[in-house]
Scaffold this motif. Structure first.
Motif, mmCIF file in Angstrom:
data_model
loop_
_atom_site.group_PDB
_atom_site.id
_atom_site.type_symbol
_atom_site.label_atom_id
_atom_site.label_comp_id
_atom_site.label_asym_id
_atom_site.label_seq_id
_atom_site.Cartn_x
_atom_site.Cartn_y
_atom_site.Cartn_z
ATOM 1 N N GLU A 94 -6.847 3.440 7.494
ATOM 2 C CA GLU A 94 -5.847 2.611 6.822
ATOM 3 C C GLU A 94 -6.309 2.220 5.420
ATOM 4 O OE1 GLU A 94 -5.036 -0.697 9.326
ATOM 5 O OE2 GLU A 94 -4.057 0.514 10.858
ATOM 6 N N ASP A 95 -7.574 1.866 5.261
ATOM 7 C CA ASP A 95 -8.101 1.515 3.938
ATOM 8 C C ASP A 95 -8.020 2.708 2.987
ATOM 9 O OD1 ASP A 95 -8.625 -1.031 4.770
ATOM 10 O OD2 ASP A 95 -10.775 -0.678 5.126
ATOM 11 N N ARG A 96 -8.363 3.893 3.492
ATOM 12 C CA ARG A 96 -8.311 5.086 2.655
ATOM 13 C C ARG A 96 -6.872 5.396 2.224
ATOM 14 N NH1 ARG A 96 -10.177 8.550 6.127
ATOM 15 N NH2 ARG A 96 -8.178 9.500 6.600
ATOM 16 N N LYS A 97 -5.910 5.241 3.156
ATOM 17 C CA LYS A 97 -4.509 5.490 2.817
ATOM 18 C C LYS A 97 -3.997 4.463 1.808
ATOM 19 C CE LYS A 97 -2.179 7.925 6.124
ATOM 20 N NZ LYS A 97 -1.061 7.937 7.001
ATOM 21 N N LEU A 98 -4.406 3.208 1.942
ATOM 22 C CA LEU A 98 -4.007 2.192 0.971
ATOM 23 C C LEU A 98 -4.582 2.488 -0.409
ATOM 24 C CD1 LEU A 98 -4.294 -1.090 3.068
ATOM 25 C CD2 LEU A 98 -2.215 -0.073 2.130
ATOM 26 N N ASP A 99 -5.835 2.951 -0.457
ATOM 27 C CA ASP A 99 -6.436 3.319 -1.737
ATOM 28 C C ASP A 99 -5.680 4.477 -2.379
ATOM 29 O OD1 ASP A 99 -8.312 1.354 -1.502
ATOM 30 O OD2 ASP A 99 -9.885 2.681 -0.699
ATOM 31 N N GLU A 100 -5.239 5.434 -1.562
ATOM 32 C CA GLU A 100 -4.469 6.556 -2.100
ATOM 33 C C GLU A 100 -3.125 6.068 -2.644
ATOM 34 O OE1 GLU A 100 -4.046 9.425 0.990
ATOM 35 O OE2 GLU A 100 -6.151 10.021 0.934
ATOM 36 N N LEU A 101 -2.493 5.124 -1.941
ATOM 37 C CA LEU A 101 -1.203 4.607 -2.401
ATOM 38 C C LEU A 101 -1.343 3.814 -3.696
ATOM 39 C CD1 LEU A 101 0.492 3.428 0.905
ATOM 40 C CD2 LEU A 101 1.169 5.344 -0.540
ATOM 41 N N LEU A 102 -2.456 3.108 -3.861
ATOM 42 C CA LEU A 102 -2.659 2.324 -5.076
ATOM 43 C C LEU A 102 -2.826 3.218 -6.292
ATOM 44 C CD1 LEU A 102 -5.034 -0.509 -3.814
ATOM 45 C CD2 LEU A 102 -2.639 -0.699 -4.480
ATOM 46 N N GLY A 103 -3.335 4.419 -6.105
ATOM 47 C CA GLY A 103 -3.573 5.306 -7.224
ATOM 48 C C GLY A 103 -2.345 6.091 -7.665
ATOM 49 N N LYS A 104 -1.240 6.019 -6.919
ATOM 50 C CA LYS A 104 -0.046 6.803 -7.243
ATOM 51 C C LYS A 104 0.948 5.978 -8.046
ATOM 52 C CE LYS A 104 -0.128 9.841 -3.232
ATOM 53 N NZ LYS A 104 0.607 10.259 -2.041
ATOM 54 N N ASP A 105 1.744 6.691 -8.842
ATOM 55 C CA ASP A 105 2.840 6.071 -9.580
ATOM 56 C C ASP A 105 4.107 6.276 -8.757
ATOM 57 O OD1 ASP A 105 4.517 4.941 -11.376
ATOM 58 O OD2 ASP A 105 4.387 6.565 -12.854
ATOM 59 N N HIS A 106 4.622 5.202 -8.175
ATOM 60 C CA HIS A 106 5.769 5.323 -7.266
ATOM 61 C C HIS A 106 7.113 5.371 -7.994
ATOM 62 C CE1 HIS A 106 3.286 4.918 -3.748
ATOM 63 N NE2 HIS A 106 2.654 3.898 -4.314
ATOM 64 N N THR A 107 7.071 5.260 -9.314
ATOM 65 C CA THR A 107 8.323 5.403 -10.046
ATOM 66 C C THR A 107 8.677 6.859 -10.281
ATOM 67 O OG1 THR A 107 7.177 5.246 -12.171
ATOM 68 C CG2 THR A 107 7.985 3.178 -11.192
ATOM 69 N N GLN A 108 7.697 7.757 -10.156
ATOM 70 C CA GLN A 108 7.939 9.186 -10.333
ATOM 71 C C GLN A 108 8.263 9.796 -8.979
ATOM 72 O OE1 GLN A 108 8.027 10.592 -13.335
ATOM 73 N NE2 GLN A 108 7.530 8.602 -14.223
ATOM 74 N N VAL A 109 9.478 10.317 -8.851
ATOM 75 C CA VAL A 109 9.925 10.897 -7.592
ATOM 76 C C VAL A 109 10.111 12.392 -7.804
ATOM 77 C CG1 VAL A 109 11.717 10.861 -5.808
ATOM 78 C CG2 VAL A 109 11.078 8.749 -6.992
ATOM 79 N N ALA A 110 9.688 13.192 -6.878
ATOM 80 C CA ALA A 110 9.852 14.632 -6.989
ATOM 81 C C ALA A 110 11.333 14.965 -6.837
ATOM 82 C CB ALA A 110 9.053 15.337 -5.917
ATOM 83 N N GLY A 111 11.843 15.851 -7.705
ATOM 84 C CA GLY A 111 13.255 16.247 -7.668
ATOM 85 C C GLY A 111 13.515 17.247 -6.547
#
Length: 74
Positions: A54-71
């Protein structure tokens, strides 16, 4: 004579092996504490595998830009 001996050993084995195992265990227990020392060091609690995941997945989520969505591709 041997068959009588083995019958007696087989019959009384539990009464002999338990005290012997008890003495060996007690000696080993006290010997271990003598070697380690009197004051045991507190053991730090280690995170479980699921907590580390869970900690590793949270760290991965923190590093992503969630405003960019794949088309979508058609």
């Amino acid at each position: 004579m041997w068959p009588v001996f083995w019958t007696v050993v087989r019959t009384y084995a539990p009464y002999v092996t338990f005290p012997v195992a008890f003495v060996v265990g007690a000696v080993g227990y006290h010997l271990e504490w003598f070697i380690r020392g009197k004051d045991p060091q507190p053991v730090e609690e280690e995170k479980s595998i699921s907590e580390r995941r869970e900690d590793r997945k949270l760290d991965e989520l923190l590093g992503k830009d969630h405003t960019q969505v794949a088309g979508m591709r058609l």
